[in-house]
Design a protein around this motif. Sequence first.
Motif, PDB file in Angstrom:
ATOM      1  N   GLY A 188       0.791  -1.214   0.000  1.00  0.00           N
ATOM      2  CA  GLY A 188       0.000   0.000   0.000  1.00  0.00           C
ATOM      3  C   GLY A 188       0.831   1.276   0.000  1.00  0.00           C
ATOM      4  N   HIS A 189       2.119   1.136   0.251  1.00  0.00           N
ATOM      5  CA  HIS A 189       3.032   2.279   0.154  1.00  0.00           C
ATOM      6  C   HIS A 189       2.961   2.830  -1.274  1.00  0.00           C
ATOM      7  CE1 HIS A 189       6.801   4.398   1.417  1.00  0.00           C
ATOM      8  NE2 HIS A 189       6.983   4.426   0.110  1.00  0.00           N
ATOM      9  N   PRO A 190       2.956   4.160  -1.446  1.00  0.00           N
ATOM     10  CA  PRO A 190       2.831   4.677  -2.815  1.00  0.00           C
ATOM     11  C   PRO A 190       4.048   4.326  -3.677  1.00  0.00           C
ATOM     12  CG  PRO A 190       3.272   6.451  -1.263  1.00  0.00           C
ATOM     13  CD  PRO A 190       2.992   5.231  -0.445  1.00  0.00           C
ATOM     14  N   VAL A 191       3.785   3.754  -4.857  1.00  0.00           N
ATOM     15  CA  VAL A 191       4.871   3.472  -5.790  1.00  0.00           C
ATOM     16  C   VAL A 191       4.571   4.152  -7.118  1.00  0.00           C
ATOM     17  CG1 VAL A 191       5.628   1.285  -4.806  1.00  0.00           C
ATOM     18  CG2 VAL A 191       3.766   1.315  -6.455  1.00  0.00           C
ATOM     19  N   LEU A 192       5.644   4.560  -7.768  1.00  0.00           N
ATOM     20  CA  LEU A 192       5.536   5.176  -9.089  1.00  0.00           C
ATOM     21  C   LEU A 192       5.624   4.077 -10.132  1.00  0.00           C
ATOM     22  CD1 LEU A 192       5.635   7.592 -11.065  1.00  0.00           C
ATOM     23  CD2 LEU A 192       8.111   7.546 -10.816  1.00  0.00           C
ATOM     24  N   ARG A 193       4.641   4.055 -11.012  1.00  0.00           N
ATOM     25  CA  ARG A 193       4.688   3.089 -12.102  1.00  0.00           C
ATOM     26  C   ARG A 193       5.009   3.834 -13.393  1.00  0.00           C
ATOM     27  NH1 ARG A 193       0.287  -1.176 -14.421  1.00  0.00           N
ATOM     28  NH2 ARG A 193      -0.585   0.612 -15.506  1.00  0.00           N
ATOM     29  N   LEU A 194       6.014   3.378 -14.091  1.00  0.00           N
ATOM     30  CA  LEU A 194       6.489   4.036 -15.299  1.00  0.00           C
ATOM     31  C   LEU A 194       6.493   3.009 -16.430  1.00  0.00           C
ATOM     32  CD1 LEU A 194       7.422   6.917 -15.525  1.00  0.00           C
ATOM     33  CD2 LEU A 194       9.745   6.185 -15.208  1.00  0.00           C
ATOM     34  N   VAL A 195       5.725   3.277 -17.477  1.00  0.00           N
ATOM     35  CA  VAL A 195       5.733   2.392 -18.639  1.00  0.00           C
ATOM     36  C   VAL A 195       6.544   3.064 -19.734  1.00  0.00           C
ATOM     37  CG1 VAL A 195       4.344   1.192 -20.361  1.00  0.00           C
ATOM     38  CG2 VAL A 195       3.496   1.443 -18.024  1.00  0.00           C
ATOM     39  N   LEU A 196       7.558   2.367 -20.225  1.00  0.00           N
ATOM     40  CA  LEU A 196       8.494   2.960 -21.184  1.00  0.00           C
ATOM     41  C   LEU A 196       8.592   2.126 -22.450  1.00  0.00           C
ATOM     42  CD1 LEU A 196      11.447   3.645 -18.700  1.00  0.00           C
ATOM     43  CD2 LEU A 196       9.632   5.215 -19.372  1.00  0.00           C
ATOM     44  N   VAL A 197       8.929   2.781 -23.533  1.00  0.00           N
ATOM     45  CA  VAL A 197       9.329   2.083 -24.744  1.00  0.00           C
ATOM     46  C   VAL A 197      10.698   2.615 -25.104  1.00  0.00           C
ATOM     47  CG1 VAL A 197       8.948   1.867 -27.219  1.00  0.00           C
ATOM     48  CG2 VAL A 197       7.047   1.578 -25.651  1.00  0.00           C
ATOM     49  N   SER A 198      11.654   1.725 -25.369  1.00  0.00           N
ATOM     50  CA  SER A 198      12.961   2.236 -25.759  1.00  0.00           C
ATOM     51  C   SER A 198      13.244   1.871 -27.200  1.00  0.00           C
ATOM     52  CB  SER A 198      14.044   1.721 -24.827  1.00  0.00           C
ATOM     53  OG  SER A 198      14.549   0.513 -25.282  1.00  0.00           O
ATOM     54  N   ARG A 199      13.765   2.840 -27.899  1.00  0.00           N
ATOM     55  CA  ARG A 199      14.065   2.699 -29.314  1.00  0.00           C
ATOM     56  C   ARG A 199      15.530   2.998 -29.559  1.00  0.00           C
ATOM     57  NH1 ARG A 199       9.797   3.095 -32.689  1.00  0.00           N
ATOM     58  NH2 ARG A 199       7.805   3.202 -31.608  1.00  0.00           N
ATOM     59  N   VAL A 200      16.095   2.340 -30.559  1.00  0.00           N
ATOM     60  CA  VAL A 200      17.458   2.588 -30.968  1.00  0.00           C
ATOM     61  C   VAL A 200      17.450   2.742 -32.477  1.00  0.00           C
ATOM     62  CG1 VAL A 200      19.680   1.487 -31.307  1.00  0.00           C
ATOM     63  CG2 VAL A 200      18.631   1.471 -29.054  1.00  0.00           C
ATOM     64  N   ASP A 201      18.052   3.824 -32.943  1.00  0.00           N
ATOM     65  CA  ASP A 201      18.014   4.100 -34.375  1.00  0.00           C
ATOM     66  C   ASP A 201      16.587   4.061 -34.889  1.00  0.00           C
ATOM     67  OD1 ASP A 201      20.724   4.217 -34.234  1.00  0.00           O
ATOM     68  OD2 ASP A 201      21.068   2.245 -35.106  1.00  0.00           O
ATOM     69  N   GLY A 202      15.643   4.458 -34.075  1.00  0.00           N
ATOM     70  CA  GLY A 202      14.251   4.511 -34.519  1.00  0.00           C
ATOM     71  C   GLY A 202      13.522   3.182 -34.476  1.00  0.00           C
ATOM     72  N   VAL A 203      14.215   2.117 -34.043  1.00  0.00           N
ATOM     73  CA  VAL A 203      13.589   0.804 -33.977  1.00  0.00           C
ATOM     74  C   VAL A 203      13.235   0.486 -32.527  1.00  0.00           C
ATOM     75  CG1 VAL A 203      13.889  -1.641 -34.460  1.00  0.00           C
ATOM     76  CG2 VAL A 203      14.967   0.069 -35.928  1.00  0.00           C
ATOM     77  N   ALA A 204      11.981   0.104 -32.298  1.00  0.00           N
ATOM     78  CA  ALA A 204      11.564  -0.201 -30.936  1.00  0.00           C
ATOM     79  C   ALA A 204      12.172  -1.521 -30.500  1.00  0.00           C
ATOM     80  CB  ALA A 204      10.042  -0.269 -30.857  1.00  0.00           C
ATOM     81  N   LEU A 205      12.815  -1.536 -29.341  1.00  0.00           N
ATOM     82  CA  LEU A 205      13.455  -2.751 -28.857  1.00  0.00           C
ATOM     83  C   LEU A 205      12.740  -3.360 -27.666  1.00  0.00           C
ATOM     84  CD1 LEU A 205      17.277  -2.098 -29.096  1.00  0.00           C
ATOM     85  CD2 LEU A 205      15.701  -3.038 -30.768  1.00  0.00           C
ATOM     86  N   SER A 206      12.250  -2.515 -26.764  1.00  0.00           N
ATOM     87  CA  SER A 206      11.668  -3.083 -25.560  1.00  0.00           C
ATOM     88  C   SER A 206      10.589  -2.186 -24.981  1.00  0.00           C
ATOM     89  CB  SER A 206      12.751  -3.318 -24.506  1.00  0.00           C
ATOM     90  OG  SER A 206      13.238  -2.077 -24.042  1.00  0.00           O
ATOM     91  N   ASN A 207       9.732  -2.829 -24.212  1.00  0.00           N
ATOM     92  CA  ASN A 207       8.649  -2.149 -23.517  1.00  0.00           C
ATOM     93  C   ASN A 207       8.728  -2.606 -22.074  1.00  0.00           C
ATOM     94  OD1 ASN A 207       6.147  -1.153 -22.632  1.00  0.00           O
ATOM     95  ND2 ASN A 207       5.120  -3.042 -23.287  1.00  0.00           N
ATOM     96  N   SER A 208       8.869  -1.643 -21.174  1.00  0.00           N
ATOM     97  CA  SER A 208       9.067  -2.033 -19.786  1.00  0.00           C
ATOM     98  C   SER A 208       8.090  -1.330 -18.861  1.00  0.00           C
ATOM     99  CB  SER A 208      10.497  -1.717 -19.340  1.00  0.00           C
ATOM    100  OG  SER A 208      10.721  -0.337 -19.414  1.00  0.00           O
ATOM    101  N   THR A 209       7.725  -2.027 -17.801  1.00  0.00           N
ATOM    102  CA  THR A 209       6.932  -1.438 -16.727  1.00  0.00           C
ATOM    103  C   THR A 209       7.816  -1.416 -15.493  1.00  0.00           C
ATOM    104  OG1 THR A 209       4.935  -2.386 -17.672  1.00  0.00           O
ATOM    105  CG2 THR A 209       4.816  -1.611 -15.391  1.00  0.00           C
ATOM    106  N   ASN A 210       8.015  -0.219 -14.948  1.00  0.00           N
ATOM    107  CA  ASN A 210       8.983  -0.029 -13.875  1.00  0.00           C
ATOM    108  C   ASN A 210       8.302   0.514 -12.624  1.00  0.00           C
ATOM    109  OD1 ASN A 210      11.770  -0.150 -15.512  1.00  0.00           O
ATOM    110  ND2 ASN A 210      10.234   0.925 -16.728  1.00  0.00           N
ATOM    111  N   TYR A 211       8.724   0.020 -11.464  1.00  0.00           N
ATOM    112  CA  TYR A 211       8.165   0.494 -10.200  1.00  0.00           C
ATOM    113  C   TYR A 211       9.279   1.067  -9.333  1.00  0.00           C
ATOM    114  CZ  TYR A 211       4.120  -2.269 -11.563  1.00  0.00           C
ATOM    115  OH  TYR A 211       3.049  -2.772 -12.246  1.00  0.00           O
TER     116      TYR A 211
END
Lengths: 248, 248
Positions: free
Chosen positions: B130-153
Amino acid sequence: MMPKDGIDRGSGVALWRQIADRLRQAIVDGEFGTDGLMPGEMALSARFAVNRHTVRAALAGLVEEGLIETVQGRGTRVRPPKRYSFPISKRTRFSEGLAGQIRERQVTVIEDGVLAAPQTVAEKLGLAEGHPVLRLVLVSRVDGVALSNSTNYFDAQRFAAMAERVRETGSITRAYRDLGVEDYIRRATELTARLADERERGLLDLKPGAVVMEARALNATPEGAPLQYAVTAFAADRVTLRLGDPIE
Amino acid sequence: MMPKDGIDRGSGVALWRQIADRLRQAIVDGEFGTDGLMPGEMALSARFAVNRHTVRAALAGLVEEGLIETVQGRGTRVRPPKRYSFPISKRTRFSEGLAGQIRERQVTVIEDGVLAAPQTVAEKLGLAEGHPVLRLVLVSRVDGVALSNSTNYFDAQRFAAMAERVRETGSITRAYRDLGVEDYIRRATELTARLADERERGLLDLKPGAVVMEARALNATPEGAPLQYAVTAFAADRVTLRLGDPIE
DNA sequence: TCCATTTGTCTATTTATCTAGACAACTCGA
DNA sequence: TCGAGTTGTCTAGATAAATAGACAAATGGA
């Protein structure tokens, strides 16, 4: 805070355009307080480390877009945020309804894929349950501001190329035209409103607690044959839905 | 098909950059067939209605990015699609591991928000449920190509400004540094693989049936205190995960 | 009214981008 | 070996973008 640096010289993108893009972002982020008064041209040129004339070119661009207004002797202020007015009457098309209001309209394809029609969708499109349907998730922006997020269903057999056409033309109406549909009507619309969910907040750049209007619409040929079932979430603080003539 | 027109003169974006952007898109769309041979400079300059030197500037940019290679007398061809190699050993940082392989790396924030930690997350971060956590959803691209999609806490109290910093710096490592974390390690990693779901296909531009490698990682201070819990989906056909030295 | 502040306009100069043309260097197939 | 077709390099000039400085014109408060 807006970063001091971050503009690249000799990157193929003119400095004034980079600055205009940054200021536009700062504006929609609400960086210029309640009065909307922006820093003076001198202050901005210091902040971005460019000549005042370069800043002026950026500001001129934003004036052209209708985002800000400048008054000699007073300063530059953010124009009160527009509310875009969408007609939802029977015949009016999305793009047509906005004619004259906007400078730049842009539809982005977030997701597309074919799936077996669930009962709810099949029913609306007049297809058998399990018939392949194309699902298109779109975000539409005007002047760089996200206005709506929609999930659209089409008969996948007839409109296989829909996603591609939308991506290329940036418009559903034009995509329809490319695929041989010259005219269509809004056969039914249902409206409701609710809090934006997390995904919508991400896609539409909304703050927690923001409200969306949800429109469920069935588009059809002028004869009434279903073409498209769409569930659209409009950002309520940026959009007015309109039946009939504009009020004013 | 690539549209013939579509480059704007005097828009504040240099012609060579607009052309480079279009060609890059055409490349990742696989427009240049199996052999990857691109049209000659003359043909391209005709297609975009610009001088050959302008096309050459665009091509030079793409060579710099490592997307294409030119050979005098032969022509220009698309380089066989890279497989980016990600180290997942204890100390290596995402950005560092890619050093030398890439020219342009870009992290986009898809979603961010604070929520009460569910038990699964709280446990990993060593926080109370129940402690507040920040959730961050990211997409990382290299040379314009999408490589990964991550959900971070993250611990929302300590890393409240994380989303903003990532948006500005385009890098988690740099965001960490801005927030006073100079170094961190990968304390634990779990790997699996599965079919990409619909959302991932949209975010990473994958075809139906594409496979992702899912890494669940716990990053911590060098002393072992948890900092970040991340679930990352890597596009398997574009990425190799690596333990130890590169093979070859 | 006066003055500090701000945007508007002008001229001049420098730098970046684009165009034009010519020719060299290289590859590949006839 | 030759020549058509390709990329590489050079020079020259035109156009767009950015800098620099000066002053006019409007605003709002003292």
